[in-house]
Write a protein that holds these residues in place. Structure first.
Motif, short mmCIF file in Angstrom:
data_model
loop_
_atom_site.label_atom_id
_atom_site.label_comp_id
_atom_site.label_asym_id
_atom_site.label_seq_id
_atom_site.Cartn_x
_atom_site.Cartn_y
_atom_site.Cartn_z
N LEU A 1 0.83 -1.19 0.00
CA LEU A 1 0.00 0.00 0.00
C LEU A 1 0.87 1.25 0.00
N PRO A 2 0.46 2.28 -0.72
CA PRO A 2 1.23 3.53 -0.68
C PRO A 2 1.10 4.19 0.68
N GLN A 3 2.10 4.95 1.04
CA GLN A 3 2.05 5.66 2.30
C GLN A 3 1.12 6.87 2.17
N PRO A 4 0.10 6.95 2.99
CA PRO A 4 -0.83 8.08 2.86
C PRO A 4 -0.20 9.38 3.34
N ASP A 5 -0.43 10.44 2.59
CA ASP A 5 0.03 11.77 2.98
C ASP A 5 -1.20 12.52 3.51
N THR A 6 -1.37 12.52 4.80
CA THR A 6 -2.57 13.08 5.41
C THR A 6 -2.36 14.49 5.94
N ARG A 7 -1.21 15.07 5.67
CA ARG A 7 -0.95 16.42 6.17
C ARG A 7 -1.61 17.45 5.26
N MET B 1 -11.47 12.91 1.81
CA MET B 1 -11.14 14.33 1.95
C MET B 1 -11.02 14.99 0.58
N ILE B 2 -10.36 14.31 -0.35
CA ILE B 2 -10.23 14.84 -1.71
C ILE B 2 -11.61 15.02 -2.33
N ARG C 1 -4.44 8.92 12.45
CA ARG C 1 -2.99 9.15 12.60
C ARG C 1 -2.54 8.75 14.00
N GLY C 2 -3.32 9.15 15.02
CA GLY C 2 -2.97 8.77 16.39
C GLY C 2 -2.99 7.27 16.59
N GLU C 3 -4.00 6.59 16.06
CA GLU C 3 -4.08 5.14 16.19
C GLU C 3 -2.89 4.46 15.50
N GLN D 1 -7.36 2.39 6.01
CA GLN D 1 -8.37 3.36 6.46
C GLN D 1 -7.89 4.79 6.23
N LEU D 2 -6.61 5.03 6.47
CA LEU D 2 -6.07 6.37 6.23
C LEU D 2 -6.15 6.74 4.75
N LEU D 3 -5.82 5.80 3.89
CA LEU D 3 -5.91 6.05 2.45
C LEU D 3 -7.35 6.34 2.03
N ASN D 4 -8.28 5.58 2.59
CA ASN D 4 -9.69 5.81 2.27
C ASN D 4 -10.16 7.18 2.76
#
Length: 280
Positions: free
Chosen positions: A64-70, A255-256, A193-195, A247-250
């Motif tokens: 899986l790609p690393q999600p960029d959530t910033r 968000m997008i 992110r915290g989890e 879940q972060l990627l989803n």
């Protein structure tokens, strides 16, 4: 199987073998479920691409790609202007404004002054408050001055204004809805992110424990079961970490979607009035 061998030698109870068989069946069930999900994903991708699932046999599972959530520091709520529902609402407001302009323009009809002069020469009573109708020779068809129909015209203007107010209210509701969706996704991102950070800390701790158990096993201080149980726990934590990453990627995709496409507002849709000004 290690457990079966211990049961045969009388070291462990037969129930230990049953429990081990149950865990093995659960692992195989999970493997079958993942295989089925992968096949279903391939079918869905084929439907989106308009090809046969067999044409996607070249697809291979990857990390899986690393999600960029910033979020960028310059991100603003104005990004939602790119959302289709928000852009459509803005254009409906512009259309409602145009309707008001047309309704007000009816107060000032485009009447030929030469034609009006002809009417006055024939019937000087024009302008006395009586509505004039009827063909007048070569002058043309009847003239109906809106000055004498102010009630109907005022009603048209009021109706157009009410339509504009309704459209603006719908636009405001769409803005509030979009802001709520964005705030919700931001909260989800912070939570996930915290989890994931805590999950990474657990994996690091269990990995250190696993390395110590390996050293102890090589020196005969612990049996293989202790090492296997520790590795099983580590694999479960890694599975959970992958689930959190998914879940972060989803959430990032949500968000997008909520922002109408990405975090950078490089080009926003222009209103018709703005487009006219540009054309001038």
């Amino acid at each position: 199987m290690l457990t079966d061998a211990r049961v045969r030698t009388g070291i462990d109870e037969p129930s230990q073998s049953d429990q081990a068989a149950d865990r093995l069946a659960q692992a195989r069930q999970l493997s079958a479920q993942l295989t089925g999900n992968s096949a279903l994903d391939r079918v869905q991708l084929a439907a989106l691409a308009g090809v046969s699932p067999a044409d996607l046999d070249w697809l291979q599972a990857g990390a899986l790609p690393q999600p960029d959530t910033r979020l960028p520091p310059d991100a603003r709520l104005g990004l939602i202007a790119r959302r289709p529902d928000i852009a459509a609402a803005r254009w409906r407001i512009e259309a409602a404004r145009q309707q008001i302009d047309r309704a007000r323009a009816a107060y000032y009809p485009d009447v030929s002054l030469l034609g009006l002069g002809g009417y006055l020469s024939v019937d000087p009573s024009l302008g006395s408050g009586v509505r004039i109708h009827g063909p007048m020779g070569t002058i043309g068809p009847s003239i109906s001055l809106p000055l004498f129909e102010s009630g109907r015209l005022k009603a048209q203007v009021n109706s157009a204004q009410a339509a504009l107010d309704t459209t603006v209210a719908a636009y405001n509701a769409a803005i509030v809805k979009a802001a709520h969706e964005i705030a919700q996704q931001i909260a989800y991102l912070a939570q996930q992110r915290g989890e994931r950070q805590q999950q990474a800390a657990r994996i690091e701790a269990i990995s250190r424990s696993d390395q110590r158990l390996r050293d102890q096993y090589q020196h005969g201080l612990v049996d293989a079961r202790t090492l296997l149980n520790d590795q099983l726990q580590l694999n479960r934590l890694r599975d959970t970490e992958l689930s959190l990453q998914g879940q972060l990627l989803n959430t990032q995709l949500q968000m997008i979607h909520a922002l109408g496409g990405g975090y950078l507002a490089t080009e926003l849709p222009a209103l018709p009035s703005a487009a006219k000004e540009t054309a001038r």
